[in-house]
Design a protein around this motif. Structure first.
Motif, short mmCIF file in Angstrom:
data_model
loop_
_atom_site.label_atom_id
_atom_site.label_comp_id
_atom_site.label_asym_id
_atom_site.label_seq_id
_atom_site.Cartn_x
_atom_site.Cartn_y
_atom_site.Cartn_z
N LEU A 55 0.89 -1.33 -0.27
CA LEU A 55 0.00 -0.17 0.10
C LEU A 55 0.88 1.32 -0.02
N MET A 56 2.28 1.23 0.11
CA MET A 56 3.12 2.27 -0.27
C MET A 56 2.81 3.35 0.71
N GLY A 57 2.84 2.91 1.95
CA GLY A 57 2.74 3.82 3.24
C GLY A 57 1.53 4.32 3.28
N ASP A 58 0.38 4.16 2.71
CA ASP A 58 -0.97 4.76 2.84
C ASP A 58 -2.06 3.54 3.33
N PRO A 59 -2.08 3.30 4.35
CA PRO A 59 -3.08 2.20 4.65
C PRO A 59 -4.62 2.41 4.33
N ILE A 60 -4.73 3.51 4.15
CA ILE A 60 -6.34 4.10 3.95
C ILE A 60 -6.37 4.28 2.15
N ALA A 61 -5.34 4.01 1.21
CA ALA A 61 -5.49 4.26 0.16
C ALA A 61 -6.48 3.75 -0.76
N SER A 261 -12.66 2.95 -20.34
CA SER A 261 -11.70 3.89 -19.84
C SER A 261 -10.71 3.16 -19.11
N ILE A 262 -9.39 3.83 -18.71
CA ILE A 262 -8.38 3.20 -18.12
C ILE A 262 -8.03 3.69 -16.69
N TRP A 263 -7.66 3.20 -15.78
CA TRP A 263 -7.60 3.47 -14.32
C TRP A 263 -5.77 3.09 -13.91
N ASN A 264 -5.30 3.82 -13.44
CA ASN A 264 -3.91 3.53 -12.93
C ASN A 264 -3.79 3.14 -11.70
N THR A 265 -3.75 1.99 -11.19
CA THR A 265 -3.63 1.53 -10.03
C THR A 265 -2.32 1.67 -9.31
N LYS A 266 -1.19 1.90 -10.07
CA LYS A 266 0.19 1.96 -9.32
C LYS A 266 0.25 3.19 -8.39
N GLU A 267 -0.40 4.04 -8.59
CA GLU A 267 -0.46 5.19 -7.63
C GLU A 267 -1.04 4.92 -6.45
N VAL A 268 -1.83 3.73 -6.41
CA VAL A 268 -2.57 3.47 -5.18
C VAL A 268 -1.86 2.32 -4.27
N TYR A 269 -1.63 1.25 -4.99
CA TYR A 269 -0.82 0.08 -4.30
C TYR A 269 -0.19 -0.65 -5.55
N ARG A 270 0.66 -1.43 -4.98
CA ARG A 270 1.60 -2.31 -6.15
C ARG A 270 1.37 -3.61 -5.72
N LEU A 271 1.56 -4.62 -6.38
CA LEU A 271 1.49 -6.15 -6.24
C LEU A 271 2.79 -6.95 -6.27
N GLN A 272 3.04 -8.01 -5.90
CA GLN A 272 4.25 -8.70 -5.83
C GLN A 272 3.79 -10.27 -5.95
N MET A 273 4.31 -11.17 -6.84
CA MET A 273 4.19 -12.45 -6.60
C MET A 273 5.26 -13.24 -5.80
N LYS A 274 4.95 -13.95 -4.83
CA LYS A 274 6.05 -14.34 -3.91
C LYS A 274 5.78 -15.85 -3.87
N GLY A 275 6.78 -16.69 -3.70
CA GLY A 275 6.75 -18.23 -3.43
C GLY A 275 6.74 -19.01 -4.43
N ILE A 302 6.04 -13.53 -20.30
CA ILE A 302 5.45 -13.27 -18.98
C ILE A 302 6.22 -12.17 -18.36
N PRO A 303 5.73 -10.94 -17.93
CA PRO A 303 6.26 -9.73 -17.26
C PRO A 303 6.91 -10.17 -16.04
N ASN A 304 7.92 -9.32 -15.69
CA ASN A 304 8.28 -9.42 -14.05
C ASN A 304 7.48 -9.06 -13.10
N VAL A 305 6.77 -10.27 -12.49
CA VAL A 305 5.73 -9.83 -11.41
C VAL A 305 6.24 -10.38 -10.01
N PHE A 306 7.58 -10.55 -10.06
CA PHE A 306 8.19 -11.03 -8.92
C PHE A 306 8.85 -10.08 -8.07
N GLU A 307 8.72 -8.67 -8.63
CA GLU A 307 9.11 -7.44 -7.97
C GLU A 307 7.68 -6.60 -7.99
N ASN A 308 7.79 -5.54 -7.29
CA ASN A 308 6.54 -4.62 -7.14
C ASN A 308 6.07 -4.26 -8.60
#
Length: 410
Positions: A55-61, A261-275, A302-308
């Motif tokens: 959530l990039m430092g904003d829990p209420i984002a 329409s297009i919404w840019n989620t990267k300004e709200v939160y990021r995802l990462q695949m682990k494990g 397949i894009p790099n989804v193993f980093e944010n």
């Protein structure tokens, strides 16, 4: 601040502080503890891949883009340890029904619940208490319904809401995911893609989606939000010159068209695949190497989804005419190529109703997508009335063919 506490404390003697208090989140004093709780809850099962959220430092984002929103925390014990959090917002949306006398859409006010987290060492009904207090806040602020969304495989969440909190399964949209490859996707020369200004987009969407479910009354605020990257329409090149949006009768093209329409989620939160295993990781890297070396082969890397990473969410998808499917596919290709210009965007996502025609036209990988996102709903605060059209919507298993998914609640 005592005024912000949601749970009643009057039932406990003063000399015996309550073991659990639910109150509104305070950014100054709670942020570090909430972030630590989120981090612990994001750890997936050992040996299995899991998708974690930053959530990039904003829990209420995730609810901040709604005017009416709240985040509650659960404190346990004398030390005030934060052991649970929940977020919610209130919005006014269409129910898919019309007022018979005027043909105007029927709007309902409902709360959306998301981001429920509870410490694994402190279960003891904390999740139920958080849901109940958020429902109380929603009722006080005029919400007629409360609903939530989860994956079909998330049985603990379904058990909580259905068995303990009396929600019912309501809708099951499909989530479509398309990786962003390294190579560009070619667009045919007989198609024109135009960007539509927010004020025209608002009129078009009100025309197209007034009979759908969950279309927001404040569509203007959504389209003018800084995270909304624009509304785009694909139509045959030979019909573009004939389309005049200044004429009220020509608001929609006479020819086939597709719009989104297009919404840019990267300004709200990021995802990462682990494990993920080392072998799988290496195989994914190999696809990107090949795609970069020989882009003309159009290898589906397949894009790099193993980093944010972030993603573009495509919303307000609609198509018409005999050529609508082809136009929608190419419009999604346009969004794919647009995403390549942003190194942080790795996938495109859309969510549509099971019977929506655009479902088959939107490019996606079945391996990354899932057939059923489950939405559960509950009528709040009033006795169910058999003669009330709102209650008929609440109990109806027949969805409209189109569900408008608001990107602000992702």
């Amino acid at each position: 601040m005592p005024s912000k506490k949601i749970a009643a404390e009057a039932n406990f003697p003063a000399e015996h502080p309550p073991p659990l208090v639910v109150r509104e989140y305070d950014e100054g004093s709670d942020k570090a503890a909430v972030e630590e709780l989120e981090r612990r809850c994001e750890v997936g099962p050992p040996g299995k891949p899991s998708l974690v959220t930053d959530l990039m430092g904003d829990p209420i984002a995730r609810v901040r883009n709604f005017v009416s929103h709240i985040m509650l925390v659960a404190e346990y014990g004398d030390g005030g340890e934060i052991v649970g959090v929940i977020r919610g917002c209130i919005k006014t949306v269409t129910s898919g029904k019309k007022i018979s006398s005027t043909e105007f859409p029927v709007y309902v006010k409902l709360a959306y619940i998301l981001g429920l987290r509870v410490s694994s060492t402190h279960r003891l009904g904390i999740a139920t208490k958080l849901v109940q207090e958020l429902e109380n806040w929603s009722t006080k602020n005029g919400a007629e319904y409360s609903y939530m969304a989860t994956e079909r495989a998330n049985q603990p969440s379904l058990n909580l809401f259905i068995k303990k909190c009396n929600y019912v399964k309501f809708r099951n949209p499909t989530v479509l995911v398309q990786p962003v490859h390294l190579h560009q996707k070619p667009l045919p020369s007989d198609i024109t893609i135009v960007r539509i200004p927010p004020n025209i987009s608002e009129q078009i969407y009100q025309t197209l989606f007034s009979c759908s479910e969950f279309f927001p009354k404040d569509i203007d605020k959504l389209l003018n939000n800084k995270l909304s990257l624009g509304t785009f329409m694909a139509l045959p090149k030979n019909s573009h010159s004939k389309w005049n949006t200044k004429n009220a009768g020509d608001l929609l093209p006479k020819s086939s068209f597709a719009i989104l329409s297009i919404w840019n989620t990267k300004e709200v939160y990021r995802l990462q695949m682990k494990g993920v295993s080392a072998v799988t990781h290496a195989a994914c890297v190999g696809t990107r190497v090949l795609d970069a070396m020989v882009p003309w082969l159009k290898i589906p890397s397949i894009p790099n989804v193993f980093e944010n990473f972030g993603f573009y969410f495509m919303y307000g998808l609609h198509m018409e005419g005999n050529d609508g499917s082809r136009l929608m596919r190419n419009l999604c290709k346009f969004v794919h190529n647009m995403a390549q210009d942003d190194v942080d965007i790795r996938v495109l996502v859309a969510e549509v109703a099971p019977m929506d025609r655009v479902r088959e036209a939107v490019p996606h990988w079945k391996r990354f997508s899932w057939e059923e996102d489950i939405w559960c709903i509950k009528r709040l605060g009033v006795q169910v009335d058999e003669n009330n059209c709102h209650d008929h919507w609440y109990k109806s298993s027949d969805s409209s063919e189109v569900i408008f998914v608001d990107p602000r609640e992702l």
